[in-house]
Design a protein around this motif. Structure first.
Motif, PDB file in Angstrom:
ATOM      1  N   ALA A   1       0.828  -1.207   0.000  1.00 58.18           N
ATOM      2  CA  ALA A   1       0.000   0.000   0.000  1.00 58.18           C
ATOM      3  C   ALA A   1       0.862   1.258   0.000  1.00 58.18           C
ATOM      4  O   ALA A   1       0.555   2.248  -0.677  1.00 58.18           O
ATOM      5  N   ALA A   2       1.955   1.232   0.763  1.00 53.73           N
ATOM      6  CA  ALA A   2       2.867   2.375   0.783  1.00 53.73           C
ATOM      7  C   ALA A   2       3.499   2.591  -0.585  1.00 53.73           C
ATOM      8  O   ALA A   2       3.665   3.737  -1.041  1.00 53.73           O
ATOM      9  N   LEU A   3       3.851   1.506  -1.270  1.00 54.08           N
ATOM     10  CA  LEU A   3       4.419   1.628  -2.618  1.00 54.08           C
ATOM     11  C   LEU A   3       3.408   2.224  -3.593  1.00 54.08           C
ATOM     12  O   LEU A   3       3.740   3.103  -4.408  1.00 54.08           O
ATOM     13  N   ALA A   4       2.146   1.770  -3.518  1.00 49.30           N
ATOM     14  CA  ALA A   4       1.112   2.298  -4.408  1.00 49.30           C
ATOM     15  C   ALA A   4       0.876   3.785  -4.157  1.00 49.30           C
ATOM     16  O   ALA A   4       0.748   4.580  -5.102  1.00 49.30           O
ATOM     17  N   LEU A   5       0.839   4.189  -2.896  1.00 50.81           N
ATOM     18  CA  LEU A   5       0.640   5.595  -2.583  1.00 50.81           C
ATOM     19  C   LEU A   5       1.840   6.432  -2.998  1.00 50.81           C
ATOM     20  O   LEU A   5       1.702   7.613  -3.347  1.00 50.81           O
ATOM     21  N   SER A   6       3.022   5.853  -2.976  1.00 45.36           N
ATOM     22  CA  SER A   6       4.206   6.577  -3.446  1.00 45.36           C
ATOM     23  C   SER A   6       4.100   6.883  -4.933  1.00 45.36           C
ATOM     24  O   SER A   6       4.477   7.972  -5.387  1.00 45.36           O
ATOM     25  N   VAL A   7       3.588   5.926  -5.685  1.00 45.81           N
ATOM     26  CA  VAL A   7       3.379   6.155  -7.123  1.00 45.81           C
ATOM     27  C   VAL A   7       2.358   7.269  -7.338  1.00 45.81           C
ATOM     28  O   VAL A   7       2.535   8.149  -8.199  1.00 45.81           O
ATOM     29  N   VAL A   8       1.274   7.243  -6.544  1.00 43.16           N
ATOM     30  CA  VAL A   8       0.263   8.300  -6.630  1.00 43.16           C
ATOM     31  C   VAL A   8       0.881   9.659  -6.313  1.00 43.16           C
ATOM     32  O   VAL A   8       0.600  10.673  -6.989  1.00 43.16           O
ATOM     33  N   ALA A   9       1.738   9.718  -5.300  1.00 42.65           N
ATOM     34  CA  ALA A   9       2.384  10.975  -4.925  1.00 42.65           C
ATOM     35  C   ALA A   9       3.269  11.502  -6.049  1.00 42.65           C
ATOM     36  O   ALA A   9       3.284  12.712  -6.341  1.00 42.65           O
ATOM     37  N   VAL A  10       4.008  10.618  -6.716  1.00 45.61           N
ATOM     38  CA  VAL A  10       4.870  11.035  -7.818  1.00 45.61           C
ATOM     39  C   VAL A  10       4.038  11.576  -8.987  1.00 45.61           C
ATOM     40  O   VAL A  10       4.363  12.613  -9.581  1.00 45.61           O
ATOM     41  N   LEU A  11       2.936  10.881  -9.311  1.00 44.63           N
ATOM     42  CA  LEU A  11       2.082  11.341 -10.410  1.00 44.63           C
ATOM     43  C   LEU A  11       1.463  12.698 -10.095  1.00 44.63           C
ATOM     44  O   LEU A  11       1.382  13.580 -10.975  1.00 44.63           O
ATOM     45  N   ASP A  12       1.011  12.890  -8.846  1.00 38.44           N
ATOM     46  CA  ASP A  12       0.448  14.185  -8.464  1.00 38.44           C
ATOM     47  C   ASP A  12       1.511  15.278  -8.515  1.00 38.44           C
ATOM     48  O   ASP A  12       1.226  16.427  -8.895  1.00 38.44           O
TER      49      ASP A  12
END
Length: 313
Positions: free
Chosen positions: A22-33
């Protein structure tokens, strides 16, 4: 208690792995944002990713999970406040509400998560109705309802699986001591051994205060878990603790004398009376019993449970 430790370890490892993914998925979301110059949302996603990473590390270092610790309450409170109040200022925040049911059922026991999810869902639905037009309401509520239903079904299946697994390993999932079924098996073997070797076999029953039984489930289980931790410190290497269906704890003491039983009782009560963590620890009652050739398994367990009935009379 090897099987109990193994069960606890499996549950812990699954939770740690889930946190890391979950932390990895949210990290990807943070990079895209961040690429799209949405710095606020990138910061929120990164913060939750960091929180999940730290939570996974805490679980690994502690080696076990408590029931609803402060970390989990803070994570849910932060996400809930961000979604409920953020929707009033920016419509993109509404996409975060779909994470909430899954996080609640992931971080909390099923019965606690059900109440929290119901309260949050009620507040969220009222806010969506008041803040969005009819076309968006339908999309948001339909998607949220699907996420909510999926989270509930997944949590329910997982809860039943955990109960089934605990039954297989014959341990109580709350206190990590053996259950009544395992006591029947072990007591039968020890009675046979005591008959053959003309050895002594004793039981000690630990009866919790009646005031504990009216507490909320989470508080009640927290006290039982604390009691068993204190109790295990007083046991010999080959003594074993069990939780009966009536919530009476029983210690099986093979190769025991009256002096051994008395020492256990004194050490336990001294330990409990010296602790001020919970009210009622000093009101715990002990019941001592010994095996006689005319006894059977049901008789001895019934005598342990009778003590509980006497305490409530």
């Amino acid at each position: 208690m090897e099987k109990a430790r193994f069960h606890s370890l499996v549950v812990l490892q699954v939770k740690v792995i889930y946190c890391l993914f979950a932390a990895l998925a949210l990290s990807v979301v943070a990079v895209l944002d961040l690429v799209e110059a949405r710095t606020v949302f990138a910061a929120v996603a990164a913060a939750f990713a960091l929180a999940l990473l730290l939570y996974a590390l805490v679980l690994l270092l502690r080696g076990q999970q408590r029931s609803s610790p402060v970390t989990e309450w803070l994570m849910i409170l932060g996400l809930s406040l961000f979604t409920l109040f953020g929707m009033q200022t920016h419509e993109d925040v509404v996409h975060w509400v779909y994470f909430v049911p899954g996080y609640i059922y992931f971080l909390f026991p099923f019965h606690v998560a059900s109440y929290l999810a119901l309260v949050y869902s009620t507040a969220m639905v009222l806010m969506v109705i008041s803040e969005f037009d009819s076309y968006l309401r339908l999309q948001i509520l339909f998607t949220y309802g699907a996420c909510y239903a999926f989270a509930v079904m997944y949590a329910l299946i997982n809860d039943r699986h955990n109960h089934g697994l605990s039954a297989i390993v014959n341990t109580d999932p709350v206190t990590q001591v053996y259950n009544q079924y395992q006591l029947s098996l072990d007591l039968s073997k020890e009675m046979t051994r005591a008959d053959r070797q003309t050895d002594l076999l004793s039981l000690v029953g630990i009866v919790i205060p009646p005031s504990w039984r009216v507490l909320k489930t989470e508080e009640y289980e927290s006290r039982l878990s604390y009691l068993t931790k204190r109790l295990k410190r007083c046991l010999r290497r080959f003594d074993t603790c069990y939780r009966l269906d009536s919530d009476v704890f029983v210690v099986l003491l093979p190769h025991s004398t009256d002096a051994v039983v008395e020492a256990l009782c004194e050490n336990l009560m001294d330990d409990l009376e010296g602790s001020g963590r919970f009210e009622g620890l000093a009101d715990i009652r002990l019941r001592k019993d010994s095996y006689h050739p005319e006894d059977d398994v049901e008789d001895m367990i019934a005598r342990m449970e009778k003590e509980s009935d006497d305490q409530h009379a």
